[in-house]
Motif scaffolding. Structure first.
Motif, PDB file in Angstrom:
ATOM      1  N   ILE A  84       1.371  -0.939  -0.020  1.00  0.00           N
ATOM      2  CA  ILE A  84       0.518   0.046  -0.310  1.00  0.00           C
ATOM      3  C   ILE A  84       0.821   1.130   0.296  1.00  0.00           C
ATOM      4  O   ILE A  84       1.693   1.071   0.815  1.00  0.00           O
ATOM      5  CB  ILE A  84      -0.750  -0.266   1.695  1.00  0.00           C
ATOM      6  N   ARG A 101      -3.456   4.784  -1.742  1.00  0.00           N
ATOM      7  CA  ARG A 101      -4.409   5.365  -1.254  1.00  0.00           C
ATOM      8  C   ARG A 101      -4.532   6.655  -1.497  1.00  0.00           C
ATOM      9  O   ARG A 101      -3.696   7.350  -0.950  1.00  0.00           O
ATOM     10  CB  ARG A 101      -4.522   5.105  -0.048  1.00  0.00           C
ATOM     11  N   GLU A 133      -6.153   3.518   9.927  1.00  0.00           N
ATOM     12  CA  GLU A 133      -7.037   2.611   8.966  1.00  0.00           C
ATOM     13  C   GLU A 133      -6.041   0.965   7.980  1.00  0.00           C
ATOM     14  O   GLU A 133      -7.175   0.674   7.727  1.00  0.00           O
ATOM     15  CB  GLU A 133      -8.022   3.534   8.536  1.00  0.00           C
ATOM     16  N   GLU A 134      -5.040   1.154   8.270  1.00  0.00           N
ATOM     17  CA  GLU A 134      -4.591   0.197   7.026  1.00  0.00           C
ATOM     18  C   GLU A 134      -3.580  -0.138   8.411  1.00  0.00           C
ATOM     19  O   GLU A 134      -2.623  -0.071   9.140  1.00  0.00           O
ATOM     20  CB  GLU A 134      -3.876   0.954   6.167  1.00  0.00           C
ATOM     21  N   ARG A 150       1.545  -3.740   5.617  1.00  0.00           N
ATOM     22  CA  ARG A 150       1.523  -3.531   4.319  1.00  0.00           C
ATOM     23  C   ARG A 150       2.013  -2.667   3.951  1.00  0.00           C
ATOM     24  O   ARG A 150       2.116  -1.938   2.482  1.00  0.00           O
ATOM     25  CB  ARG A 150       0.380  -3.359   3.574  1.00  0.00           C
ATOM     26  N   ILE A 151       2.297  -1.191   4.543  1.00  0.00           N
ATOM     27  CA  ILE A 151       2.503   0.763   3.599  1.00  0.00           C
ATOM     28  C   ILE A 151       3.993  -0.022   3.244  1.00  0.00           C
ATOM     29  O   ILE A 151       5.463   0.369   4.031  1.00  0.00           O
ATOM     30  CB  ILE A 151       2.812   0.835   5.449  1.00  0.00           C
TER      31      ILE A 151
END
Length: 696
Positions: free
Chosen positions: A68, A108, A133-134, A138-139
């Motif tokens: 992400i 995003r 929110e994530e 995964r960032i």
């Protein structure tokens, strides 16, 4: 399918280590003694020790998850300057296409608007909400497209991936702004106060410019222009001319080429206060309420009182030597001719002409009123006599004429219809009723909640406004404006009865204080007034008037748009409305002949305090992640994959860290040394060792 070797020890690791050491010692002893089965016994012990560690083969069925990337798009007010909005939008679209083409990556896009009120750009707050929110695992990266003017850097969250800032704007951007470095909230009327100002050029400003014009406007009047040096702090003295709120607007004319003129103005609001109220009280014939005015004025620490009392008429001959009548000669000439303008208010309390004040002095008092002074006459029977102060050069400024009749009977002072709208008397009924309720007394709505007065001088109102009436609705309190000054006539000397609590008393102190302050032109007691009170992003508009109705108020916004705002009646003589300001800045309001200015927040919002794009504020946050600050004017950077902890940017590129995140769909664990196998192997090896040793 992924296989992983795990251990689930049956005993603590420390105990297993102790058993391993003991086992090694036993094997060593067997070896030293030459036992033939030592190797088999060692293998048996090794099997047992391995079984105690609980080896398990874990098989996982995994589904890979995409990375992400968070893209923060700054759409605050400063991003709308010049071509920044179009530049940022084009760069965001280009970068989004590259990220989506990367494969196994989700984007995003987060819009960052202006903060509430004058909070400025809250980019870190928006980033913190997005991270919440994530899944942090995964960032892969964070990219901010902004001018770098962020106002919540202190709230930066812990970042799990590299962050990069792509700056909008161009190297040719420059701006001029006006800065108020110091301004007092209060100031004494007539005394200069010092404001510190600075005109600052930032960015690629034109060379050779050393000065700039500055316009100063007070309360919306025509501005005066001065020339100030650029880049230097200037101390500017200003003297306030009236009490209450003084709105001072400083502005620098817009110059071609600068980014914006929104920060070329500064709004300063200073409350003007009187240092000391100077009052001259002239008392005539002694009476029971003779000290009413003196006690009232002396109780106020902000009042300087000069009291001139006539206790002995000139015609009285009792043989007392003149030298023993007073300690010093009263300076009447100095007070009534030379220094009369030093007083804010002159009160004549039951004064009548005795020859002590020549006509020249009283004529000078009348001129003092026309020049802006204030005179209050508290009349007793003397006002109706042949020696009345009305029959003097003061008569042209007195708003009512005596009929030579004094009414000696009890009556209830009443507030007239106009008095119910006038600030001096509009609150008397409420104040008195509240006082009676506080004392537990019942209030008759049809009768004024105060005691009677017992004497009134009959007068005929010639001018001004009658705000209170007495016997047979004759004028009791008349207020008038004469030239630049004000005059009030109280046609009774019985106000002291309220102070003494006669028949329940009354709001004597409130009435006399408001009366004195109205005469001294206190802004909150003006009968015709337009007021604007800032409440957040709203303006509460208040219109006081003696009329029955008023028109709509015209509000001019900082952008020059005129809006008609109707007002609703909230009380007698009071109309109000709530106006939601579309933006921060200076508003002009007008209704009829009245006009005022009011400010919502600073004249230049926080978004326009610094307009040149800069990554200085975000540099510490980005540096911790080994990210980069790049200018969009150099083009949109390429994307590369980098390992965690490595430099995440280079010449013309920014890095994203692949996370390799996955989702476990199924999980299976297989024991490598089940109990039956351990028992079989250990017992077999021990038996073989025993047989080996026995055969030998």
């Amino acid at each position: 399918m992924t296989n992983t070797l795990l251990f689930a020890p049956l005993l603590p690791w420390a105990l297993i280590a102790v058993l391993a050491v003991l086992s090694a010692a036993v094997v060593a002893l067997a070896l030293v003694r030459g036992l033939a089965g030592w190797a088999l016994r060692a293998l048996a012990m090794l099997v047992v020790l391995a079984a105690l560690t609980g080896p398990v083969m874990q098989q996982e069925e995994r589904a890979p998850l995409s990375d992400i990337v968070l893209m923060l798009e700054d759409e605050s007010a400063s991003q709308k300057l010049s071509t920044r909005a179009a530049q940022t939008a084009a760069a965001a679209d280009a970068l989004a296409a590259r990220i989506e083409a990367r494969g196994n990556t989700e984007l995003r896009r987060i819009t960052v608007p202006d903060g509430q009120g004058d909070e400025g750009t809250r980019l870190m707050g928006a980033l913190a909400e997005a991270l919440a929110e994530e899944p942090r695992g995964r960032i892969a990266g964070i990219v901010a497209l902004s001018d770098g003017r962020v106002h919540d850097v202190d709230r930066a969250p812990d970042l799990p991936a590299p962050m990069h800032l792509l700056l909008s704007g161009t190297p040719e951007d420059w701006d001029r702004r006006l800065i108020v470095e110091a301004a007092p909230a209060f100031a004494i009327l007539g005394e200069p106060v010092t404001l510190k100002l600075r005109i600052e050029d930032s960015g690629a400003a034109p060379e050779g410019v050393t000065s700039a014009p500055l316009d100063i406007a007070i309360d919306g009047a025509e501005p005066q222009r001065f020339v100030l040096p650029v880049g230097q702090m200037i101390e500017l003295p200003i003297t306030l001319e009236h009490g209450g709120r003084n709105v001072i607007r400083f502005s620098v004319p817009e110059v071609a080429g600068e980014l914006t003129a929104r920060n070329n103005a500064a709004l300063v609001q200073i409350n003007g206060m009187r240092d000391r109220l100077r009052v001259l009280l002239v008392s005539g014939e002694p009476h029971p309420g003779g000290r009413t005015w003196r006690n009232l004025l002396k109780s106020d620490s902000s009042v300087d009182l000069v009291h001139f009392t006539i206790l002995r008429p000139m015609e009285k001959q009792d043989g007392v030597p003149v030298a023993e009548l007073s300690l010093i000669a009263f300076p009447t000439r100095e007070l009534f001719l030379e220094k009369i303008d030093d007083f804010d208010l002159i009160i004549f309390d039951r004064y009548k002409r005795r020859g002590l004040l020549p006509s020249l002095y009283l004529e000078n008092v009348a001129n003092y009123v026309r020049r802006g002074g204030a005179v209050l006459i508290a009349a007793g029977p003397d006002f109706a006599s042949a020696d009345s102060i009305y029959r003097s050069p003061l008569a042209p400024v007195v708003p009512a004429r005596p009929s030579a009749r004094v009414v000696e009977q009890g009556y209830l002072p009443k507030v007239t219809d106009l008095g119910a709208r006038h600030p001096v008397t509009s609150g008397l009924l409420k104040d008195a009723a509240d006082h009676q309720r506080a004392e537990g007394r019942e209030v008759d709505e049809d009768t004024p909640p105060w005691g009677r007065w017992l004497r009134q001088v009959e007068v005929e109102a010639l001018s001004g406004t009658t705000v209170m009436s007495g016997v047979e609705d004759r004028p009791l309190l008349v207020l008038d404006r004469v030239g630049e000054g004000r005059v009030a006539l109280l046609a009774s000397d019985q106000a002291w009865l309220w102070d003494r609590g006669f028949e329940g008393g009354g709001p004597q102190a409130g009435l006399l204080k408001r009366l004195a302050h109205w005469m001294m032109k206190e802004p909150e007691l003006e009968e015709e007034a337009l007021i604007a009170e800032a409440e957040g992003q709203s303006l509460r508009i208040i219109r006081r008037t003696l009329g029955e109705s008023i028109g709509a108020v015209t509000v001019t916004t900082p952008e020059g748009v005129e809006v008609k705002v109707p007002l609703e009646k909230t009380a007698e003589g009071r109309f109000e409305a709530l106006f939601e300001g579309p933006q921060i800045g200076l508003y002009r309001l007008s209704e009829g002949d009245l006009s005022i200015v009011a400010g919502l927040g600073p004249a230049a919002p926080k978004e326009f305090e610094q307009t040149i794009a800069s990554g200085e504020a975000l540099a510490p946050v980005i540096g911790e992640t080994r990210g980069a600050i790049m200018a969009l004017s150099d083009g949109v950077p390429a994307l590369r994959d980098v390992r965690a902890g490595r430099p995440a940017a280079g010449r013309g590129w920014i890095g994203l860290t692949p996370r390799g995140a996955y989702e476990t769909l199924a999980l299976k664990q297989i024991a490598l040394l089940p109990a039956w196998l351990v028992l079989l192997l250990a017992s077999g090896l021990i038996l073989a060792g025993w047989l080996r040793e026995g055969r030998r």
